[in-house]
Write a protein that holds these residues in place. Structure first.
Motif, PDB file in Angstrom:
ATOM      1  N   MET A 178       0.826  -1.204   0.000  1.00  0.00           N
ATOM      2  CA  MET A 178       0.000   0.000   0.000  1.00  0.00           C
ATOM      3  C   MET A 178       0.866   1.261   0.000  1.00  0.00           C
ATOM      4  O   MET A 178       0.618   2.208  -0.760  1.00  0.00           O
ATOM      5  N   LEU A 179       1.899   1.270   0.832  1.00  0.00           N
ATOM      6  CA  LEU A 179       2.749   2.458   0.915  1.00  0.00           C
ATOM      7  C   LEU A 179       3.656   2.606  -0.315  1.00  0.00           C
ATOM      8  O   LEU A 179       4.019   3.722  -0.687  1.00  0.00           O
ATOM      9  N   THR A 180       3.981   1.498  -0.956  1.00  0.00           N
ATOM     10  CA  THR A 180       4.704   1.572  -2.219  1.00  0.00           C
ATOM     11  C   THR A 180       3.837   2.264  -3.268  1.00  0.00           C
ATOM     12  O   THR A 180       4.324   3.088  -4.056  1.00  0.00           O
ATOM     13  N   ALA A 181       2.551   1.961  -3.259  1.00  0.00           N
ATOM     14  CA  ALA A 181       1.622   2.621  -4.171  1.00  0.00           C
ATOM     15  C   ALA A 181       1.539   4.115  -3.874  1.00  0.00           C
ATOM     16  O   ALA A 181       1.488   4.945  -4.792  1.00  0.00           O
ATOM     17  N   VAL A 182       1.545   4.476  -2.597  1.00  0.00           N
ATOM     18  CA  VAL A 182       1.523   5.896  -2.221  1.00  0.00           C
ATOM     19  C   VAL A 182       2.771   6.605  -2.755  1.00  0.00           C
ATOM     20  O   VAL A 182       2.694   7.714  -3.298  1.00  0.00           O
ATOM     21  N   GLY A 183       3.926   5.958  -2.610  1.00  0.00           N
ATOM     22  CA  GLY A 183       5.161   6.545  -3.115  1.00  0.00           C
ATOM     23  C   GLY A 183       5.118   6.773  -4.609  1.00  0.00           C
ATOM     24  O   GLY A 183       5.660   7.764  -5.120  1.00  0.00           O
ATOM     25  N   ALA A 184       4.438   5.877  -5.339  1.00  0.00           N
ATOM     26  CA  ALA A 184       4.325   6.034  -6.785  1.00  0.00           C
ATOM     27  C   ALA A 184       3.451   7.233  -7.143  1.00  0.00           C
ATOM     28  O   ALA A 184       3.655   7.873  -8.189  1.00  0.00           O
ATOM     29  N   VAL A 185       2.501   7.547  -6.284  1.00  0.00           N
ATOM     30  CA  VAL A 185       1.605   8.680  -6.532  1.00  0.00           C
ATOM     31  C   VAL A 185       2.313  10.010  -6.287  1.00  0.00           C
ATOM     32  O   VAL A 185       2.123  10.982  -7.023  1.00  0.00           O
ATOM     33  N   THR A 186       3.119  10.060  -5.239  1.00  0.00           N
ATOM     34  CA  THR A 186       3.741  11.329  -4.841  1.00  0.00           C
ATOM     35  C   THR A 186       5.179  11.477  -5.322  1.00  0.00           C
ATOM     36  O   THR A 186       5.804  12.516  -5.073  1.00  0.00           O
ATOM     37  N   GLY A 187       5.730  10.449  -5.960  1.00  0.00           N
ATOM     38  CA  GLY A 187       7.135  10.498  -6.348  1.00  0.00           C
ATOM     39  C   GLY A 187       8.064  10.452  -5.152  1.00  0.00           C
ATOM     40  O   GLY A 187       9.206  10.915  -5.221  1.00  0.00           O
ATOM     41  N   GLY A 188       7.562   9.885  -4.051  1.00  0.00           N
ATOM     42  CA  GLY A 188       8.361   9.787  -2.835  1.00  0.00           C
ATOM     43  C   GLY A 188       8.250  10.984  -1.924  1.00  0.00           C
ATOM     44  O   GLY A 188       8.807  10.988  -0.822  1.00  0.00           O
ATOM     45  N   ALA A 189       7.535  12.020  -2.354  1.00  0.00           N
ATOM     46  CA  ALA A 189       7.343  13.200  -1.505  1.00  0.00           C
ATOM     47  C   ALA A 189       6.362  12.875  -0.384  1.00  0.00           C
ATOM     48  O   ALA A 189       5.558  11.950  -0.505  1.00  0.00           O
ATOM     49  N   PRO A 190       6.396  13.602   0.723  1.00  0.00           N
ATOM     50  CA  PRO A 190       5.473  13.339   1.836  1.00  0.00           C
ATOM     51  C   PRO A 190       4.017  13.482   1.385  1.00  0.00           C
ATOM     52  O   PRO A 190       3.646  14.525   0.827  1.00  0.00           O
ATOM     53  N   PRO A 191       3.197  12.467   1.600  1.00  0.00           N
ATOM     54  CA  PRO A 191       1.812  12.532   1.131  1.00  0.00           C
ATOM     55  C   PRO A 191       0.863  13.181   2.126  1.00  0.00           C
ATOM     56  O   PRO A 191       1.158  13.299   3.314  1.00  0.00           O
ATOM     57  N   ARG A 192      -0.275  13.606   1.605  1.00  0.00           N
ATOM     58  CA  ARG A 192      -1.440  13.916   2.426  1.00  0.00           C
ATOM     59  C   ARG A 192      -2.270  12.642   2.435  1.00  0.00           C
ATOM     60  O   ARG A 192      -2.817  12.239   1.401  1.00  0.00           O
ATOM     61  N   LEU A 193      -2.336  11.984   3.582  1.00  0.00           N
ATOM     62  CA  LEU A 193      -2.882  10.627   3.634  1.00  0.00           C
ATOM     63  C   LEU A 193      -3.955  10.486   4.698  1.00  0.00           C
ATOM     64  O   LEU A 193      -3.795  10.983   5.819  1.00  0.00           O
ATOM     65  N   LEU A 194      -5.026   9.783   4.348  1.00  0.00           N
ATOM     66  CA  LEU A 194      -6.081   9.439   5.286  1.00  0.00           C
ATOM     67  C   LEU A 194      -6.016   7.954   5.598  1.00  0.00           C
ATOM     68  O   LEU A 194      -6.148   7.119   4.703  1.00  0.00           O
TER      69      LEU A 194
END
Length: 247
Positions: free
Chosen positions: A28-44
């Motif tokens: 799941m967090l790998t997918a988040v990294g792909a969305v943000t390019g590794g930048a800190p996400p805004r996550l719920l």
């Protein structure tokens, strides 16, 4: 007991129930990294309990802006103590369509949830998927990891569940792990959490509703109906899977 120890205790209890728990979190967090390019996400962290996903998000993406939402007063108390001001913790009921009004903002890069939404009935889950989409920024993602058996393997899935149950029961019998029932009994006897346990009993007087665990294909259809432009399975472990929708 120290609040931080309760977080550790919860993670141990959950990992005994789901030995591949960290694998799904990593996917799941790998997918988040792909969305943000590794930048800190805004996550719920949705139906996030003690904030397990939120804590792992902050460890992996320092500077992430995390919101943890749940309704259980015991788990929320542990989340508040463990996150110690590093995230926003929200008390809301996902069965109420007005739950989004309690959030501090929208425009999330990602909404993640794990092993939680199976308590909701089909029609509410479908509506919730569409509501979650509206919280995402364009190209943001929603990921739900839960019990999602493969409909093409009905008999084998039953064998996998039976094997997992047998292994869990062996861990409980040996004392190597704490069962769900024993964990909650310890909560009720704890000086810090006992009051929260009484609150929890008022919210869930007969316990949670019966679990509803459709196959991953049902979730993918519900995501499409909810308006997500891409949907798919990003992880599978036995009879569990993680489905993803892209706004």
């Amino acid at each position: 007991m120290n609040p931080y120890i309760w977080q550790e205790s919860w993670d141990r209890q959950q990992s005994a129930f789901m030995p591949d728990r960290e694998h799904r979190f990593d996917a799941m967090l790998t997918a988040v990294g792909a969305v943000t390019g590794g930048a800190p996400p805004r996550l719920l962290d949705l139906a996030g309990g003690t904030g397990s996903i939120g804590l792992r998000t902050l460890a992996r993406f320092p500077g992430a802006r995390v919101t943890v939402l749940d309704q259980d007063p015991v788990l929320l108390a542990i989340a508040e103590a463990s996150l110690a001001g590093r995230a926003t913790v929200v008390d809301a009921d996902l069965s109420d369509p007005g739950w989004r009004a309690k959030l501090p903002h929208d425009g999330f890069d990602a909404v993640l949830t794990a092993t939680a939404l199976h308590w909701l009935p089909a029609e509410r889950t479908s509506a919730l998927y569409a509501e979650i989409r509206e919280l995402l920024r364009p190209d943001g993602i929603f990921v739900n990891a839960d019990h999602m058996p493969d409909e093409n393997l009905p008999d084998f899935s039953r064998r996998l569940r039976d094997q997992a149950r047998s292994e869990r029961n062996a861990r409980y019998a040996s004392g190597a792990a704490t069962s769900w029932e024993d964990w909650w009994a310890r909560v009720a006897a704890d000086e810090w959490l006992a009051v929260k346990a009484v609150e929890r009993q008022r919210i869930y007087p007969t316990g949670h509703a019966a679990e509803w665990n459709p196959p991953a294909s049902w979730h993918l259809d519900a995501l499409r109906a909810g308006g997500y432009r891409e949907v798919g399975v990003i992880w599978r472990g036995g009879t569990d899977a993680a489905v993803l929708g892209v706004r």
